[in-house]
Design an enzyme around this catalytic site. Structure first.
Site, PDB file in Angstrom:
ATOM      1  N   ASP A 184     -10.144  -3.494  -5.328  1.00  0.00           N
ATOM      2  CA  ASP A 184      -9.253  -2.493  -4.736  1.00  0.00           C
ATOM      3  C   ASP A 184      -9.197  -1.292  -5.676  1.00  0.00           C
ATOM      4  O   ASP A 184      -8.920  -1.458  -6.869  1.00  0.00           O
ATOM      5  CB  ASP A 184      -7.849  -3.124  -4.570  1.00  0.00           C
ATOM      6  CG  ASP A 184      -6.833  -2.169  -3.950  1.00  0.00           C
ATOM      7  OD1 ASP A 184      -7.198  -1.022  -3.603  1.00  0.00           O
ATOM      8  OD2 ASP A 184      -5.660  -2.570  -3.830  1.00  0.00           O
ATOM      9  N   SER A 218       0.826  -1.209   0.000  1.00  0.00           N
ATOM     10  CA  SER A 218       0.000   0.000   0.000  1.00  0.00           C
ATOM     11  C   SER A 218       0.867   1.268   0.000  1.00  0.00           C
ATOM     12  O   SER A 218       1.688   1.434  -0.906  1.00  0.00           O
ATOM     13  CB  SER A 218      -0.958  -0.058   1.200  1.00  0.00           C
ATOM     14  OG  SER A 218      -1.952   0.907   1.086  1.00  0.00           O
ATOM     15  N   HIS A 278      -8.202  -4.638  -0.854  1.00  0.00           N
ATOM     16  CA  HIS A 278      -7.053  -3.859  -0.401  1.00  0.00           C
ATOM     17  C   HIS A 278      -6.714  -4.174   1.061  1.00  0.00           C
ATOM     18  O   HIS A 278      -7.594  -4.166   1.923  1.00  0.00           O
ATOM     19  CB  HIS A 278      -7.298  -2.357  -0.547  1.00  0.00           C
ATOM     20  CG  HIS A 278      -6.043  -1.571  -0.315  1.00  0.00           C
ATOM     21  ND1 HIS A 278      -5.065  -1.461  -1.284  1.00  0.00           N
ATOM     22  CD2 HIS A 278      -5.556  -0.937   0.771  1.00  0.00           C
ATOM     23  CE1 HIS A 278      -4.053  -0.776  -0.800  1.00  0.00           C
ATOM     24  NE2 HIS A 278      -4.328  -0.444   0.457  1.00  0.00           N
TER      25      HIS A 278
END
Ligand SMILES: *[C@@H]1O[C@H](CO)[C@@H](O)[C@H](O)[C@H]1NC(C)=O
Ligand SMILES: *[C@@H]1O[C@H](CO)[C@@H](O)[C@H](O)[C@H]1NC(C)=O
Ligand SMILES: *[C@@H]1O[C@H](CO)[C@@H](O)[C@H](O)[C@H]1NC(C)=O
Length: 424
Positions: A364, A207, A394
């Protein structure tokens, strides 16, 4: 139920209490139901579990916003406090892995070292945790576990960077911390102190950590003071750009747990220390309107009608404003800085990068950030492995552990570690 209630005499105080209790229960249940229920695509891994996780996360987020409103401090600081409160682990060595907290050039790091064997040089991974540049920690149970597992399974030295976060610092300090620690570690005498093979080092992150890992990698290849370059970069559902909040994956997943489109835009604004009121303009791509000449040179780098396969573009249409809000890019030139948005780096830089592994999830908003980067790297002649999870969402990897135990999280973690083990 109402028939039953009406059969009680209304003046009975007992009955009034009972009716109030029932009413309260109905309201609370309704609110919980309203709160917990979000439409979730049925192709995502374990949808009910994801719904509960999402409700918990949103509940805590809302409480933190409330805390900020009543003057208890920055909501992200409060959120990080809650997240890390139950989750922080002291460095605990085991029989196989020695764990220590130290600092590399003033930046905190947690190092995981498998048992030393005389004369043996080990592989190494520099890990940068995720959390929107504002949350998380190398000391968090999930990241501690991940790095410990990698150290053990791969017999590799793991360096997990504890960079500073929003609101204490903003761009480019998070990156500078990650870069300083990495550069310190890559010195020949430090590598030798940790018995690391200088030719077998990777950088990785998930991320926002994937964003920092990508930016660190781009910076290293043009840093002439670096003696040893990385062998690999591995990016887990990375966030790579803030110029188009309407890629097909942003459009498709804007309301998919656990990372919502408006939340991501706010993380960006916090990272770049921008005016929070810009968020509405950014959500409709007003900050990158077509009459803004500053964007001419980078548009092609994120033109998804070119960079994505038709199977992902489907019927999604680019969101292009004509005039938009020129004040946003003026106030936040960092939006156009590849150190913040590695996807928009020039081909000349991409050509110099090491081999890449990029992991993406279907559910995501950031899916297309990763896929476009993979495509641009390939076009620049770099070997890329794109590992896509049709049922992934995600953040799935950090929810691999109990109590969440996400099946897709475990698959992601295992495949990622296997790939590194084979290729590093
Ligand atoms: C993106 O690429 C397509 C196809 O080459 C082109 O028609 C379009 O004008 C480009 N869009 C932008 C915003 O540059
Ligand atoms: C874009 O449009 C706005 C609003 O009309 C105008 O103020 C601005 O000068 C234009 N910018 C360019 C580069 O044409
Ligand atoms: C986006 O820009 C247009 C002008 O092109 C403006 O009319 C609109 O209000 C803006 N929307 C937001 C949310 O800023």
């Amino acid at each position: 139920m109402s028939v039953l209630l009406r059969s009680f005499p209304v003046f009975d105080p007992h009955f009034v209490m009972m009716r109030a209790t029932v009413l309260l229960m109905v309201i609370v249940t309704g609110l919980i139901g309203y709160y917990v229920y979000v439409p979730i695509p049925n192709t995502v891994s374990e949808p009910w579990k994801l719904m509960l996780l999402d409700a918990t996360f949103r509940g805590v987020q809302d409480m933190c916003h409330l805390a900020q409103q009543v003057g208890l401090g920055h909501h992200l600081k409060a959120l990080n406090f809650v997240i890390t409160m139950f989750e922080m682990l002291a460095p605990q060595s085991s029989e196989t892995v020695e764990v220590s907290d130290t600092s590399f050039d003033g930046v905190q790091v947690r190092v995981f070292e498998p048992k030393k064997v005389d004369g043996e040089l080990k592989r190494s991974i520099i890990y940068i945790h995720g959390g929107g540049w504002a949350l998380g920690s190398a000391r968090m149970r999930s990241y501690d576990h991940l790095c410990r597992k990698m150290a053990k399974d791969m017999n590799a030295v793991l360096v997990s960077i504890e960079y500073r976060l929003v609101p204490e610092v903003h761009f480019p300090e998070q990156l500078n911390d990650a870069y300083s620690a990495t550069k310190y570690f890559l010195q020949p005498e430090v590598l030798s102190q940790y018995s690391v093979d200088p030719n077998r080092i990777a950088v990785s992150g998930d991320s926002a950590g994937g964003n920092l890992a990508a930016a660190v990698t781009q910076q290293l290849v043009v840093d002439s003071s670096i003696k040893f370059q990385l062998k690999l970069q591995a990016l887990i559902y990375p966030v790579l750009q803030a110029l188009d909040f309407n890629t097909p994956s942003y459009q498709q997943n804007m309301a998919t747990p656990i990372l919502y489109k408006h939340v991501m835009a706010r993380f960006w604004l916090e990272y770049l220390n921008g005016d929070p009121s810009f968020v509405q303009a950014m959500l409709v791509n007003n900050h990158t309107a077509s009459n803004l000449s500053q964007l001419t040179s980078v548009r092609a780098h994120l033109n998804w009608t070119n960079l994505l396969p038709q199977s992902l573009i489907k019927n999604y249409k680019p969101v292009i404003q004509v005039m938009g809000s020129p004040q946003v890019i003026k106030a936040l030139p960092a939006l156009l800085d590849p150190r913040a948005a590695p996807l928009i780096a020039d081909k000349g830089i991409l050509q110099l990068l090491p081999r890449a592994y990029i992991l993406t999830c279907e559910h995501d908003i950031l899916r297309d950030d990763g896929i476009m980067y993979a495509k641009r790297l390939e076009d620049a002649g770099i070997e890329v492995t794109l590992d896509h999870y049709e049922d992934g969402f995600h953040g799935a990897m950090i929810f691999a552990l109990p109590p969440t135990n996400f099946d897709v999280g475990n698959r992601i973690m295992n495949n990622y570690i296997n790939w590194l083990d084979k290729n590093l």
